[in-house]
Design an enzyme around this catalytic site. Structure first.
Site, PDB file in Angstrom:
ATOM      1  N   SER A 102     -19.967  -9.728 -32.696  1.00 60.53           N
ATOM      2  CA  SER A 102     -21.029 -10.323 -32.601  1.00 60.53           C
ATOM      3  C   SER A 102     -21.534 -10.809 -31.583  1.00 60.53           C
ATOM      4  O   SER A 102     -22.283 -11.947 -31.436  1.00 60.53           O
ATOM      5  CB  SER A 102     -20.049 -11.481 -33.613  1.00 60.53           C
ATOM      6  OG  SER A 102     -20.334 -11.870 -34.995  1.00 60.53           O
TER       7      SER A 102
ATOM      8  N   GLU B 236      14.076   9.328  12.502  1.00 61.46           N
ATOM      9  CA  GLU B 236      13.613  10.828  12.371  1.00 61.46           C
ATOM     10  C   GLU B 236      14.369  11.964  13.786  1.00 61.46           C
ATOM     11  O   GLU B 236      14.785  13.459  13.011  1.00 61.46           O
ATOM     12  CB  GLU B 236      12.155  11.088  13.176  1.00 61.46           C
ATOM     13  CG  GLU B 236      11.488  10.213  11.579  1.00 61.46           C
ATOM     14  CD  GLU B 236      11.620  10.792   9.939  1.00 61.46           C
ATOM     15  OE1 GLU B 236      11.546  11.944  10.135  1.00 61.46           O
ATOM     16  OE2 GLU B 236      11.959  10.131   9.467  1.00 61.46           O
TER      17      GLU B 236
END
Length: 728
Positions: free
Chosen positions: A433, A144
């Protein structure tokens, strides 16, 4: 002077020097002394009027620019200085800036007390730049801001380089790469000192988006704030703030939380490859998160390792070792188990303790990670081996104990996701069902037995003010007089409607709703065939009520909720076994009938070697939905399949793929578990009424049915049918 003889001669000046001396003297008096090696001066260059005018104009412009420039620079310097001093005066002790979350976190523990999911922003606790792994500190600086310890807060070289990269990429000079130093990134994480105010911001997302925004104006604001940070804090203190506030994906705020989230260790114990993976997340936390793509995260980590090696943080041996042994996720992180389950809990619990919590919350749940993995593997196995590759069909699975405790949940084909549509809890679909057991539960509770007879013959039901309705069987034929067991075993539609109308449609609806089925069922004859809608979770809970002896259950996934650091829970489980719906005898008889469905009927694919299984298939009109819900003595498993756009499935019925998914799930769930018999009744005491005569071809509804009452177990269903339908 007078000559002899008295004559005066002509007047003449005295010659003091010879002619040569006079010349030398004259030259010496008019010419300056010569300097050794001095070049002779050139005569002044004369320009034409045009060139002279242009040069004069340039000199004028330069004087104007210089005059304005140094004054402007002085003003800018004064403004930046004043802003820096202002920000400096507002900065608190750095320890107060370490936890920058606007919300708390939610940590979820399974039934063994192990973490399986996080929500919100997890904060692992305050860490110091001096106490973290040296590899982590080196990886972050190498990636960084390699000049972090040498600049004064900003890096003009870095900004210029970033602008060049952006322009080459076709972007604006301040769009994309920002060239920010760690100090500037810290200023951004602190939102330039602006705190979250609900009255100002629409929500926290809008606040975060503004904090992370770029552009020229933002860069200008960052400069004095970065200077203030450099004046107020040491480099290590700035780095500590950065380490604690950086977002690193998967809800992890800070490197301590990320280290625990991905590797299950504190940030002080990270090795070079793990440190490189975490540092690599800073570029794009969600994109590079190893829980999203471990391969992508490892590739990014390789780039960070190369930077560390090039800058001297890793020697050749350390670099090669880290490169050849990339970091991997911990076992807990690899499983990513229970994403749908965790989302379900977050949706059902109070928002002030989940999504909007300002505290760190710990939730103890009912999830069994072994069962959760079993359900996920079963889903994947069936779709990989037995479903067409171009199929867009979805499926869902719920595994539940008979008291309603949810042990596993899969809400879609993509099993390891968060925030996705949960088909197990959000999809309201017709049940087909799978509703029929509630019809027979009502009949059994009213005194009929599994051996009671019903006529499977053409039937027309007349409803006042509505067209006549004639149900048909799936096979388009009729079986004549059959027992209730046979009717359920083969999922006979006409016989089921006949039983529903005989025992009272309102009674059937009440039994279904008391078991936990969705409310507001339609009061129509077709309700017996599952035209009502429900979700898989509620349906599975209703079947759990059948297994536990006839009492309703409320499905639940939470056992206790506490605030982090507290011992006393705020509240305990919200569900469990409720009131009795049908008698235990009726429930055990129904379990027997559902066992026959698996042994001899439509659910044979769900049968499991060495374990007793009972259940029921379900397929809705045009095969838009396919279900199988069944149970062993310990667990209930519900399975649903369908398309999101409600189009018909191709060649799928409840007794097909759903039954197979059930089989694969239950096989894994029961692996190694002792076999226990189902709580079902003994059929030897029943007398099958095989003397039923007559063919009912049309009937008329009896209108409002009386409240459900206990009937004489020896009463014949024949009498009821003849009385209600008037068989001809």
């Amino acid at each position: 002077m007078t000559q002899k003889g008295g004559r005066r001669g002509p007047l003449r000046a005295d010659k003091r020097y010879s002619s040569s001396k006079q010349t030398a003297g004259k030259s010496k008096s008019q010419t300056p002394p010569k300097t050794r090696n001095r070049r002779p001066q050139r005569p002044p260059r004369r320009h034409g009027p045009v060139v002279g005018t242009i040069l004069g104009l340039f000199r004028l412009i330069w004087r104007v620019v210089w005059g304005i420039g140094w004054r402007f620079s002085l003003v800018v310097a004064l403004v930046v200085g004043a802003a820096t001093l202002y920000f400096y005066s507002t900065l608190p002790d750095y320890t107060k800036l370490l936890d920058g979350r606007t919300r708390g976190s939610v940590t979820m523990l399974d039934d063994h007390g192990k973490v399986f999911a996080w929500r919100g922003e997890t904060f692992g606790g305050q860490i110091d730049a001096k106490n973290v792994s040296p590899w982590l500190r080196d990886a972050v600086i190498a990636t960084e801001d390699r000049r972090f310890y040498h600049h004064f807060g900003i890096s003009p070289r870095g900004i210029a380089s970033a602008m060049a990269i952006n322009l080459r990429a076709g972007r604006g000079p301040f769009d994309g790469n920002g060239g920010s130093t760690i100090t500037q990134q810290t200023a951004k994480l602190l939102c330039l000192g602006v705190t979250y105010d609900p009255k100002t911001w629409k929500n926290e997302s809008a606040y975060e988006a503004d904090c992370r925004s770029g552009g020229l104006r933002r860069k200008i604001k960052e400069v004095p704030y970065a200077f203030a940070l450099e004046l107020k804090y040491t480099k290590d203190e700035i780095l500590s703030i950065y380490f604690n506030r950086a977002y690193l994906g998967a809800g992890a705020r800070g490197f301590e939380a990320a280290s625990e989230r991905y590797f299950g260790i504190p940030a002080s114990n990270l090795d070079p490859q793990q440190a490189a993976m975490l540092a690599g997340l800073l570029k794009a936390p969600s994109y590079y998160a190893p829980t999203n793509s471990i391969t992508r995260s490892q590739e990014r980590a390789q780039t960070v390792l190369t930077l560390m090696h090039d800058q001297g943080y890793l020697n050749d041996r350390q670099y090669i070792d880290a490169r050849d042994n990339p970091a991997t996720l911990s076992q807990t992180a690899q499983k990513q188990a229970g994403g749908y389950f965790a989302d379900w809990l977050m949706d059902t619990l109070p928002s002030y303790l989940t999504r909007d919590t300002t505290e760190d919350v710990v939730i103890h749940t009912t999830l069994d990670q072994r069962i959760q993995s079993a359900a996920e593997e079963a889903m994947q196995n069936v779709f990989d081996d037995k479903v067409s590759k171009d199929s867009e069909a979805q499926s869902a699975i719920v595994v539940m104990s008979k008291d309603g405790a949810v042990r596993g949940m899969v809400g879609g084909r993509q099993t390891k996701v968060t925030g996705a549509f949960n088909h197990a809890t959000m999809a309201q679909r017709q049940t087909g069902s799978t509703f029929k057991p509630f019809v027979y539960a009502t009949a059994l509770d009213l005194g009929y037995t599994p051996g009671s007879m019903v006529d499977d013959a053409p039937l027309t039901v007349k409803m006042p003010g509505s067209p006549d309705w004639s149900p048909r069987n799936y096979e388009r034929n009729y079986m004549g007089p059959i027992s209730l067991t046979t009717a359920l075993e083969h999922s006979v539609n006409v016989a089921t409607v006949r039983v529903s109308e005989a025992v009272g449609r309102e009674n059937v609806i009440k039994v279904a709703e008391d078991f936990g089925f969705a409310q507001d069922l339609p009061n129509l004859p077709s309700v017996a065939l599952g035209v009502g809608e429900s979700d898989l979770l509620d349906m599975t809970g209703a079947y759990a009520g059948i297994l536990n002896g006839g009492s309703s259950v409320q499905p639940y996934g939470l056992t206790s909720l506490t605030l982090k650091g507290d011992d006393q829970p705020l509240f305990g489980k919200p569900g469990g076994i409720g009131e009795r719906v049908i008698s235990q005898k009726a429930a055990q008889e129904l379990v027997y009938m559902m066992r026959q469905v698996v042994l001899h009927g439509t659910g044979r694919r769900a049968n499991l070697d060495n374990y007793e299984v009972a259940g029921k298939t379900g397929t809705t009109q045009s095969s838009r939905d396919a279900w199988f819900i069944g149970f062993t003595s310990d667990y209930v498993v519900g399975v649903w399949m369908g398309n999101d756009d409600n189009t018909p499935l191709k060649g799928v019925t409840g007794g097909g793929l759903p039954a197979e998914i059930f089989h694969e799930t239950m096989k894994r769930v029961m692996d190694g578990q002792p076999a226990q018999p189902l709580p079902m009744a003994d059929p030897s005491g029943w007398q099958t009424q095989d003397s039923y005569q007559g063919q009912s071809q049309q009937s008329q509804s009896a209108g409002q049915q009386p409240a459900r009452q206990r009937r004489d177990p020896s009463a014949s269903i024949l009498k009821e049918l003849l009385g209600i339908f008037g068989a001809r």
